[in-house]
Design a protein around this motif. Structure first.
Motif, PDB file in Angstrom:
ATOM      1  N   ALA A 196      24.821  15.196  26.459  1.00  0.00           N
ATOM      2  CA  ALA A 196      25.875  16.159  26.161  1.00  0.00           C
ATOM      3  C   ALA A 196      27.246  15.586  26.497  1.00  0.00           C
ATOM      4  O   ALA A 196      28.208  15.778  25.747  1.00  0.00           O
ATOM      5  CB  ALA A 196      25.634  17.454  26.925  1.00  0.00           C
ATOM      6  N   PHE A 197      27.344  14.844  27.603  1.00  0.00           N
ATOM      7  CA  PHE A 197      28.603  14.205  27.984  1.00  0.00           C
ATOM      8  C   PHE A 197      29.043  13.235  26.890  1.00  0.00           C
ATOM      9  O   PHE A 197      30.203  13.231  26.481  1.00  0.00           O
ATOM     10  CB  PHE A 197      28.443  13.482  29.313  1.00  0.00           C
ATOM     11  CG  PHE A 197      29.657  12.714  29.730  1.00  0.00           C
ATOM     12  CD1 PHE A 197      29.649  11.334  29.730  1.00  0.00           C
ATOM     13  CD2 PHE A 197      30.806  13.370  30.128  1.00  0.00           C
ATOM     14  CE1 PHE A 197      30.769  10.629  30.115  1.00  0.00           C
ATOM     15  CE2 PHE A 197      31.931  12.677  30.517  1.00  0.00           C
ATOM     16  CZ  PHE A 197      31.912  11.301  30.509  1.00  0.00           C
ATOM     17  N   GLY A 198      28.133  12.418  26.417  1.00  0.00           N
ATOM     18  CA  GLY A 198      28.463  11.480  25.344  1.00  0.00           C
ATOM     19  C   GLY A 198      28.879  12.185  24.070  1.00  0.00           C
ATOM     20  O   GLY A 198      29.813  11.770  23.381  1.00  0.00           O
ATOM     21  N   PHE A 199      28.186  13.266  23.742  1.00  0.00           N
ATOM     22  CA  PHE A 199      28.503  14.026  22.533  1.00  0.00           C
ATOM     23  C   PHE A 199      29.911  14.611  22.611  1.00  0.00           C
ATOM     24  O   PHE A 199      30.693  14.489  21.670  1.00  0.00           O
ATOM     25  CB  PHE A 199      27.473  15.138  22.349  1.00  0.00           C
ATOM     26  CG  PHE A 199      27.744  16.017  21.169  1.00  0.00           C
ATOM     27  CD1 PHE A 199      28.347  17.258  21.334  1.00  0.00           C
ATOM     28  CD2 PHE A 199      27.412  15.607  19.898  1.00  0.00           C
ATOM     29  CE1 PHE A 199      28.608  18.068  20.252  1.00  0.00           C
ATOM     30  CE2 PHE A 199      27.662  16.415  18.803  1.00  0.00           C
ATOM     31  CZ  PHE A 199      28.270  17.653  18.984  1.00  0.00           C
ATOM     32  N   PHE A 200      30.243  15.248  23.727  1.00  0.00           N
ATOM     33  CA  PHE A 200      31.562  15.864  23.845  1.00  0.00           C
ATOM     34  C   PHE A 200      32.662  14.823  24.038  1.00  0.00           C
ATOM     35  O   PHE A 200      33.787  15.026  23.600  1.00  0.00           O
ATOM     36  CB  PHE A 200      31.582  16.890  24.978  1.00  0.00           C
ATOM     37  CG  PHE A 200      30.830  18.132  24.618  1.00  0.00           C
ATOM     38  CD1 PHE A 200      31.297  18.986  23.633  1.00  0.00           C
ATOM     39  CD2 PHE A 200      29.642  18.436  25.229  1.00  0.00           C
ATOM     40  CE1 PHE A 200      30.599  20.121  23.279  1.00  0.00           C
ATOM     41  CE2 PHE A 200      28.935  19.570  24.894  1.00  0.00           C
ATOM     42  CZ  PHE A 200      29.415  20.424  23.911  1.00  0.00           C
ATOM     43  N   LEU A 201      32.360  13.700  24.667  1.00  0.00           N
ATOM     44  CA  LEU A 201      33.348  12.635  24.813  1.00  0.00           C
ATOM     45  C   LEU A 201      33.688  12.037  23.451  1.00  0.00           C
ATOM     46  O   LEU A 201      34.831  11.656  23.201  1.00  0.00           O
ATOM     47  CB  LEU A 201      32.823  11.550  25.749  1.00  0.00           C
ATOM     48  CG  LEU A 201      33.792  10.413  26.078  1.00  0.00           C
ATOM     49  CD1 LEU A 201      34.995  10.961  26.826  1.00  0.00           C
ATOM     50  CD2 LEU A 201      33.108   9.362  26.895  1.00  0.00           C
ATOM     51  N   ALA A 202      32.708  11.994  22.561  1.00  0.00           N
ATOM     52  CA  ALA A 202      32.940  11.437  21.232  1.00  0.00           C
ATOM     53  C   ALA A 202      33.907  12.286  20.418  1.00  0.00           C
ATOM     54  O   ALA A 202      34.506  11.791  19.464  1.00  0.00           O
ATOM     55  CB  ALA A 202      31.618  11.310  20.487  1.00  0.00           C
ATOM     56  N   SER A 203      34.085  13.528  20.777  1.00  0.00           N
ATOM     57  CA  SER A 203      34.994  14.392  20.025  1.00  0.00           C
ATOM     58  C   SER A 203      36.409  14.383  20.603  1.00  0.00           C
ATOM     59  O   SER A 203      37.246  15.159  20.171  1.00  0.00           O
ATOM     60  CB  SER A 203      34.453  15.821  19.998  1.00  0.00           C
ATOM     61  OG  SER A 203      34.468  16.385  21.284  1.00  0.00           O
ATOM     62  N   ALA A 234      39.363   9.666  23.193  1.00  0.00           N
ATOM     63  CA  ALA A 234      38.824   8.460  23.827  1.00  0.00           C
ATOM     64  C   ALA A 234      37.763   7.786  22.969  1.00  0.00           C
ATOM     65  O   ALA A 234      37.363   6.660  23.260  1.00  0.00           O
ATOM     66  CB  ALA A 234      38.222   8.809  25.190  1.00  0.00           C
ATOM     67  N   ALA A 235      37.322   8.427  21.917  1.00  0.00           N
ATOM     68  CA  ALA A 235      36.235   7.883  21.103  1.00  0.00           C
ATOM     69  C   ALA A 235      36.623   6.558  20.430  1.00  0.00           C
ATOM     70  O   ALA A 235      35.844   5.604  20.436  1.00  0.00           O
ATOM     71  CB  ALA A 235      35.791   8.895  20.055  1.00  0.00           C
ATOM     72  N   LYS A 236      37.825   6.483  19.861  1.00  0.00           N
ATOM     73  CA  LYS A 236      38.238   5.274  19.149  1.00  0.00           C
ATOM     74  C   LYS A 236      38.337   4.066  20.081  1.00  0.00           C
ATOM     75  O   LYS A 236      37.769   3.010  19.769  1.00  0.00           O
ATOM     76  CB  LYS A 236      39.560   5.516  18.417  1.00  0.00           C
ATOM     77  CG  LYS A 236      39.961   4.362  17.536  1.00  0.00           C
ATOM     78  CD  LYS A 236      41.200   4.668  16.731  1.00  0.00           C
ATOM     79  CE  LYS A 236      41.579   3.489  15.872  1.00  0.00           C
ATOM     80  NZ  LYS A 236      42.776   3.746  15.077  1.00  0.00           N
ATOM     81  N   PRO A 237      39.010   4.159  21.240  1.00  0.00           N
ATOM     82  CA  PRO A 237      39.049   2.995  22.142  1.00  0.00           C
ATOM     83  C   PRO A 237      37.670   2.593  22.664  1.00  0.00           C
ATOM     84  O   PRO A 237      37.387   1.406  22.826  1.00  0.00           O
ATOM     85  CB  PRO A 237      39.951   3.446  23.285  1.00  0.00           C
ATOM     86  CG  PRO A 237      40.747   4.561  22.747  1.00  0.00           C
ATOM     87  CD  PRO A 237      39.915   5.210  21.703  1.00  0.00           C
ATOM     88  N   ILE A 238      36.811   3.566  22.910  1.00  0.00           N
ATOM     89  CA  ILE A 238      35.463   3.251  23.375  1.00  0.00           C
ATOM     90  C   ILE A 238      34.688   2.504  22.295  1.00  0.00           C
ATOM     91  O   ILE A 238      34.005   1.516  22.575  1.00  0.00           O
ATOM     92  CB  ILE A 238      34.723   4.526  23.818  1.00  0.00           C
ATOM     93  CG1 ILE A 238      35.358   5.074  25.091  1.00  0.00           C
ATOM     94  CG2 ILE A 238      33.234   4.265  24.029  1.00  0.00           C
ATOM     95  CD1 ILE A 238      34.855   6.442  25.493  1.00  0.00           C
ATOM     96  N   ASN A 239      34.811   2.951  21.055  1.00  0.00           N
ATOM     97  CA  ASN A 239      34.139   2.255  19.950  1.00  0.00           C
ATOM     98  C   ASN A 239      34.678   0.845  19.771  1.00  0.00           C
ATOM     99  O   ASN A 239      33.910  -0.097  19.541  1.00  0.00           O
ATOM    100  CB  ASN A 239      34.287   3.055  18.649  1.00  0.00           C
ATOM    101  CG  ASN A 239      33.438   4.299  18.639  1.00  0.00           C
ATOM    102  OD1 ASN A 239      32.437   4.391  19.337  1.00  0.00           O
ATOM    103  ND2 ASN A 239      33.836   5.275  17.846  1.00  0.00           N
TER     104      ASN A 239
END
Length: 62
Positions: free
Chosen positions: A34-41, A44-49
């Motif tokens: 769930a943490f990963g799912f909500f973090l992806a929205s 921060a998603a673009k820099p992590i990718n």
């Protein structure tokens, strides 16, 4: 007065607590997912990718 907390922050705190307590269970796996799912929205998603892609490219060049 209502206080709102983004779900990714809430799940992040819960996940940090579970990892610190070394608790491994189905519940902690759900919290991590769930943490990963909500973090992806978040923003921060673009820099992590990008970081992940760069690490994969660096490892493949070794």
């Amino acid at each position: 007065m209502a206080i709102t907390v983004p779900l990714f922050a809430l799940f992040g705190l819960i996940l940090a607590f579970l990892l610190r307590a070394k608790t491994l269970s189905l519940g902690s796996a759900f919290i991590a997912a769930a943490f990963g799912f909500f973090l992806a929205s978040t923003g921060a998603a673009k820099p992590i990718n990008q970081l992940t892609e760069n690490l994969i490219q660096a490892l493949s060049n070794l």
